[in-house]
Design an enzyme around this catalytic site. Structure first.
Site, PDB file in Angstrom:
ATOM      1  CD  GLU A 134       7.194   6.848  -5.878  1.00  0.00           C
ATOM      2  OE1 GLU A 134       5.990   6.567  -6.014  1.00  0.00           O
ATOM      3  OE2 GLU A 134       7.930   7.152  -6.839  1.00  0.00           O
ATOM      4  CG  ASP A 144       3.465   5.092  -7.724  1.00  0.00           C
ATOM      5  OD1 ASP A 144       2.896   6.207  -7.575  1.00  0.00           O
ATOM      6  OD2 ASP A 144       4.673   4.918  -7.439  1.00  0.00           O
ATOM      7  CG  HIS A 193       3.553   9.306  -6.399  1.00  0.00           C
ATOM      8  ND1 HIS A 193       4.257   8.709  -7.426  1.00  0.00           N
ATOM      9  CD2 HIS A 193       3.302  10.568  -6.840  1.00  0.00           C
ATOM     10  CE1 HIS A 193       4.411   9.562  -8.415  1.00  0.00           C
ATOM     11  NE2 HIS A 193       3.832  10.709  -8.094  1.00  0.00           N
ATOM     12  CG  ASP A 252       6.826  17.029  -4.539  1.00  0.00           C
ATOM     13  OD1 ASP A 252       6.668  18.109  -5.140  1.00  0.00           O
ATOM     14  OD2 ASP A 252       6.183  16.020  -4.816  1.00  0.00           O
TER      15      ASP A 252
END
Ligand code: F6R
Length: 260
Positions: free
Chosen positions: A143, A136, A138, A67
């Protein structure tokens, strides 16, 4: 999904580096999927050591980053291209031309994402993908709510991720809102996935993706559907797992030839 609970980060780094070394010995032109963030740094240090001692060569290895931030100027210290270069690829004998990532500075982001997917395909896919996991759940920057079939594309970061990553920037305001990331479908194409999580702040995400339902609200849970996913944890990150004793017993009694 294989869950391995290890005493500390250096034990995790050794196990992950052993898997990467075995892969490169089997296939010198292996394709590695490279993550950024703190989680893989120990693995990179361990691989650098093995390379610099002359035992392990990356001369034919190909690397793909997971990413990248959108909007950081080319060469920005916190762009993932720079981080991977600084933390890993500049310290080993890999050919820099064989390392690439999604282009967050492209004028045409969708075209750049499509070109990245094409490059992955042309390279024959990723042999071993290193991953961290966000608080979270990810992976990459997929996400909560990301399609489990998604491909490389632009995403918006949630506030929590921007706050988590602000430690790398001068202030929260400097953390970009947008990223380009391999999709969950892209990540799932890797032949072996090795996810590393350490520290109590990851315990809840680890519980959710390892033992909770497969659901887009916890992107990493898609790894339950992968035929060869390995999760390397320290005790703190494993502290929320119901089956921790079973995972410990299984790994302790695993035949040595099996590896991860
Ligand atoms: C990094 C990435 C992210 C991180 C995750 C955990 O390339 O894709 O998913 O792996 O945010 O970050 P750390 O390891 O810093 O806790």
């Amino acid at each position: 999904m294989e869950v391995v609970i290890l005493p500390d980060q250096s034990a995790i780094a050794a196990v992950a580096a052993d898997a990467i070394e075995a892969l490169i010995r089997r296939k010198p032109a292996a394709v590695l999927g490279l993550a950024t963030g703190s989680s893989p740094l120990g693995v990179y240090d361990e691989l650098v050591k093995r390379c610099q001692s002359g035992g392990l060569s990356f001369a034919d290895v190909v690397g793909f980053a997971l990413d990248e931030y959108v909007g950081l100027p080319v060469g920005h210290r916190q762009s993932y291209r720079e981080v991977i270069r600084r933390e890993f690829t500049d310290r080993i004998n890999i050919d820099p031309a064989k390392v690439q990532g999604p282009d967050g500075a492209a004028g045409d982001i969708p075209a750049a994402c499509a070109a990245f997917e094409e490059a992955l395909r042309a390279a024959g896919g990723v042999d071993l993908q290193l991953l961290g996991v966000g608080t979270d759940g990810h992976i990459g920057f997929n996400e909560p709510g990301s399609s489990l079939a998604s491909r490389t594309r632009i995403k918006s970061l949630v506030d929590q991720t921007r706050r988590d990553n602000s430690r790398f920037f001068d202030s929260l305001d400097d953390v970009p809102h947008h990223v380009v990331t391999q999709g969950l479908g892209t990540i799932m194409d890797a032949r072996h996935i090795v996810l590393i999580a350490t520290g109590a702040q990851k315990a809840r995400a680890v519980h959710d993706f390892v033992e909770g339902p497969v659901a887009a609200i916890c992107a990493a849970s898609v790894l339950q559907l992968h035929p060869h996913a390995t999760v390397l944890l320290d005790e703190a990150a494993a502290s929320g797992l119901k089956l921790a004793d079973y995972y410990r017993h299984t790994y302790a009694n695993k035949p040595a030839w099996q590896g991860i």
